[in-house]
Design an enzyme around this catalytic site. Structure first.
Site, PDB file in Angstrom:
ATOM      1  N   ILE A   1      53.875 -19.322  68.915  1.00  0.00           N
ATOM      2  CA  ILE A   1      55.332 -20.113  68.430  1.00  0.00           C
ATOM      3  C   ILE A   1      54.930 -21.518  68.105  1.00  0.00           C
ATOM      4  O   ILE A   1      55.619 -22.015  67.246  1.00  0.00           O
ATOM      5  CB  ILE A   1      56.064 -19.889  69.853  1.00  0.00           C
ATOM      6  CG1 ILE A   1      56.626 -18.322  69.780  1.00  0.00           C
ATOM      7  CG2 ILE A   1      57.214 -20.853  69.640  1.00  0.00           C
ATOM      8  CD1 ILE A   1      57.391 -18.240  71.214  1.00  0.00           C
TER       9      ILE A   1
ATOM     10  N   LYS B   1      56.344 -23.330  82.195  1.00  0.00           N
ATOM     11  CA  LYS B   1      54.702 -22.708  82.300  1.00  0.00           C
ATOM     12  C   LYS B   1      54.285 -24.179  82.159  1.00  0.00           C
ATOM     13  O   LYS B   1      54.488 -25.153  81.492  1.00  0.00           O
ATOM     14  CB  LYS B   1      54.590 -22.407  81.008  1.00  0.00           C
ATOM     15  CG  LYS B   1      52.950 -22.150  80.586  1.00  0.00           C
ATOM     16  CD  LYS B   1      52.770 -21.274  79.228  1.00  0.00           C
ATOM     17  CE  LYS B   1      51.253 -21.183  78.946  1.00  0.00           C
ATOM     18  NZ  LYS B   1      50.974 -20.489  77.882  1.00  0.00           N
TER      19      LYS B   1
ATOM     20  N   THR C   1      61.366 -14.472  66.142  1.00  0.00           N
ATOM     21  CA  THR C   1      61.112 -15.808  66.345  1.00  0.00           C
ATOM     22  C   THR C   1      61.065 -16.613  65.191  1.00  0.00           C
ATOM     23  O   THR C   1      61.309 -17.675  65.186  1.00  0.00           O
ATOM     24  CB  THR C   1      59.986 -15.830  67.438  1.00  0.00           C
ATOM     25  OG1 THR C   1      60.604 -15.175  68.682  1.00  0.00           O
ATOM     26  CG2 THR C   1      59.878 -17.332  67.961  1.00  0.00           C
ATOM     27  N   ALA C   2      60.114 -16.096  64.289  1.00  0.00           N
ATOM     28  CA  ALA C   2      59.733 -16.857  63.334  1.00  0.00           C
ATOM     29  C   ALA C   2      60.635 -17.252  62.330  1.00  0.00           C
ATOM     30  O   ALA C   2      60.904 -18.212  61.903  1.00  0.00           O
ATOM     31  CB  ALA C   2      58.532 -16.072  62.490  1.00  0.00           C
TER      32      ALA C   2
ATOM     33  N   GLU D   1      57.094 -14.304  76.031  1.00  0.00           N
ATOM     34  CA  GLU D   1      56.111 -15.181  75.313  1.00  0.00           C
ATOM     35  C   GLU D   1      55.746 -16.217  76.015  1.00  0.00           C
ATOM     36  O   GLU D   1      56.819 -16.969  76.774  1.00  0.00           O
ATOM     37  CB  GLU D   1      56.816 -15.689  73.992  1.00  0.00           C
ATOM     38  CG  GLU D   1      57.282 -14.426  72.972  1.00  0.00           C
ATOM     39  CD  GLU D   1      55.965 -13.966  71.996  1.00  0.00           C
ATOM     40  OE1 GLU D   1      54.911 -14.621  72.255  1.00  0.00           O
ATOM     41  OE2 GLU D   1      56.246 -13.206  71.165  1.00  0.00           O
TER      42      GLU D   1
ATOM     43  N   VAL E   1      65.429  -4.982  53.285  1.00  0.00           N
ATOM     44  CA  VAL E   1      64.818  -5.571  51.832  1.00  0.00           C
ATOM     45  C   VAL E   1      64.058  -4.203  51.576  1.00  0.00           C
ATOM     46  O   VAL E   1      63.145  -3.640  51.905  1.00  0.00           O
ATOM     47  CB  VAL E   1      63.954  -6.334  52.130  1.00  0.00           C
ATOM     48  CG1 VAL E   1      63.266  -6.899  50.823  1.00  0.00           C
ATOM     49  CG2 VAL E   1      65.014  -7.992  52.429  1.00  0.00           C
TER      50      VAL E   1
ATOM     51  N   GLY F   1      63.748 -11.963  60.541  1.00  0.00           N
ATOM     52  CA  GLY F   1      64.218 -12.959  61.424  1.00  0.00           C
ATOM     53  C   GLY F   1      63.283 -12.845  62.803  1.00  0.00           C
ATOM     54  O   GLY F   1      62.294 -13.467  62.591  1.00  0.00           O
TER      55      GLY F   1
END
Length: 519
Positions: free
Chosen positions: A357, A82, A15-16, A53, A193, A13
């Site tokens: 990101i 930002k 952010t990616a 981030e 996993v 899971g």
């Protein structure tokens, strides 16, 4: 009979994982009959690395595409605006100059590739000594004044000054997860996993888990971070280290509260060069995210913590420091057979220019756009994808290295080693040699997918006093009066914006309370 790709399993899971799941679900219309189905399995036990981030302006397009309300997103993720980054003490060691800082803002008033390249005229003295960032961009003055990039009456996602966000990465991942599941149709599973199963040809067919059994799929996205459960452990795609170019291998992070609830919030990342690395300082709504990225070969953890807490100030004295090992590098291939790695399982570069990101967004968007529904098309898309992202990561390494190798600092072994020619990529050396007598132009940036464009290079080069001697060719730049007029226009716009824009803290509080207009 043609084998179809009907199911995608995202492993991991954070952010990616959730950006990928969301963009795939939206682009592939997974709720429709006969569409690809997207499932994400994430560990309930392993926390994500996020420490606070920075993003790029592309995130506004991503959020808008996903149908996310900007005000709700900002409230739920502690987000602020930002407008760029300020680099302090990168050019000279502390004490050499009264002011050693420059901005890399998110935009210039005149785009150097398409509108008018002001750099040569700045080099020829058209601004009477104004710094490059102040001369060509309004955002430097806006950041100095602590002002926001827009007003509360500006519609959602629209900008007066280009902007992205600072955000709480943990909250952002959970916010995206809720949206992906409840609005976009992604299936979410919580499990560890434990194994990955391959067929006789080396394609992934399923993963084993500790609580939900065997999960079969036709295509797999590895977002399992540095563990790289599929692309690394199962498929054995090698990791190419870049520690001979970028020397930092460790980060320390703090969450520092503001002294008062109405304290100003910086509208830019503050990156301050230190003796063996650099500190980041990111202003969220209720706290600052502060950290130190450094080379363990050039300092000790104890000294690094001392430097960090001295920088962070009195509010940080008794705070717990979080240590994060950094394994800089990237995969030999990002896509292999029926698996693509996105996020830290694919590559990791230090966070100096907050590109992580953005590169996740870019990867997920290309995967969605080029998604090979037929198995027979896998190899062609794999080849295109790998070529594109090898270029993107090589160019990212060059740009981050630029900040170090043109520094005039020689006060520690760290800076001497960073400026050693042996640590500079050949591609960057050639550009720098050319730019000593020719200012960068659009012809130096001929790839559509370069992450860092001409304007970004100009801000860093001339913010750090790089010498491009063009006096011998001054006659070529005949539009001096037009250039002076444009420099004057930048100054006028800056003064107007300083009168019109609210403080950053004021706008953030209003957004949290009222949101933005959707008109």
């Amino acid at each position: 009979m043609t084998k179809m790709i009907n199911e995608v399993l995202i492993v991991g899971g954070g952010t990616a994982g959730w950006i990928t799941a969301s963009l795939l679900a939206k682009a592939l219309n997974i709720k429709a009959e006969g569409a690809v189905k997207v499932t994400l399995v994430e560990s309930p036990d392993i926390p994500i690395i996020g420490v606070g981030e920075g993003t790029w302006p592309t995130i506004r397009t991503t959020l808008q595409t996903l149908g996310i309300d900007e005000g709700e997103f900002m409230r739920e993720c502690d987000a602020t605006f930002k407008q760029g980054s300020q680099f302090v003490n990168w050019t000279h060691e502390p004490g050499v100059k009264d002011k050693d800082s420059y901005y890399h803002p998110l935009s210039a008033v005149f785009h150097s590739s398409y509108d008018f390249n002001l750099a040569p005229y700045w080099l020829l003295g058209a601004t009477n000594g104004r710094s490059y960032d102040q001369a060509v961009a309004t955002q430097s003055a806006i950041c100095d004044a602590g002002l926001a990039p827009k007003k509360i009456t500006t519609p959602a996602y629209d900008a007066i000054q280009n902007y992205s966000y600072h955000l709480n990465a943990n909250k952002f991942a959970e916010f995206l997860a809720g949206h992906a599941v409840n609005k976009l149709g992604v299936k979410r599973l919580k499990a560890n996993v434990t194994d990955v199963n391959l067929d006789e040809n080396g394609y992934v067919v399923s993963v084993e888990t500790d609580t939900v059994g065997t999960l079969k799929s036709d295509f797999f996205v590895d977002c399992s971070g540095s563990r790289a459960l599929v692309i690394g452990q199962a498929l054995n795609v090698p990791w190419l280290k870049i520690d001979d170019v970028l020397l930092n291998d460790t980060a320390l992070a703090l969450q520092v509260p503001y002294e008062t609830s109405d304290a100003p919030i910086a509208t830019h990342t503050i990156a301050t060069a230190q003796e063996a690395g650099w500190t980041w300082d990111i202003g969220l709504h209720d706290r600052r995210g502060v950290g130190y990225v450094y080379s363990s070969k050039h300092t000790t953890d104890e000294r690094a913590e001392q430097v960090l807490k001295e920088y962070a100030g009195p509010m940080a004295i008794d705070l717990q420091v979080r240590k994060i090992p950094l394994n800089l590098g990237y995969r030999e291939k990002f896509w292999h057979k029926n698996c693509v790695a996105i996020g830290m399982s694919a590559a990791f570069i230090e966070p100096l220019e907050a590109s992580a990101i953005f590169l996740i967004e870019a990867a997920a968007n290309m995967l969605a756009d080029q998604f090979p529904r037929k198995f027979e098309n896998l190899c062609l898309v794999e080849e295109k994808y790998n070529a594109t992202f090898r270029l993107r990561w090589d160019k990212s390494v060059d740009f981050v290295k630029l900040h170090y190798c043109i520094s005039k600092r020689r006060d520690t072994d760290y800076w001497r080693d960073n400026c050693d020619e042996k640590t500079i990529p050949e591609s960057l050396k050639k550009r720098l040699a050319h730019w000593q007598s020719q200012p960068p132009s659009k012809y130096d940036f001929d790839y559509a997918y370069e992450p860092f464009v001409l304007d970004s290079y100009l801000f860093v080069l001339y913010g750090m006093e790089f010498c491009s001697d063009i006096e011998h060719n001054a006659s070529r730049y005949a539009a001096m009066q037009e250039a002076k007029s444009k420099f004057a226009e930048v100054g006028k716009i800056s003064e107007l914006l300083k009168r019109e824009l609210p403080s950053h803290r004021e706008l953030v509080e209003k957004v949290y309370q009222f949101g933005f207009s959707k008109i």
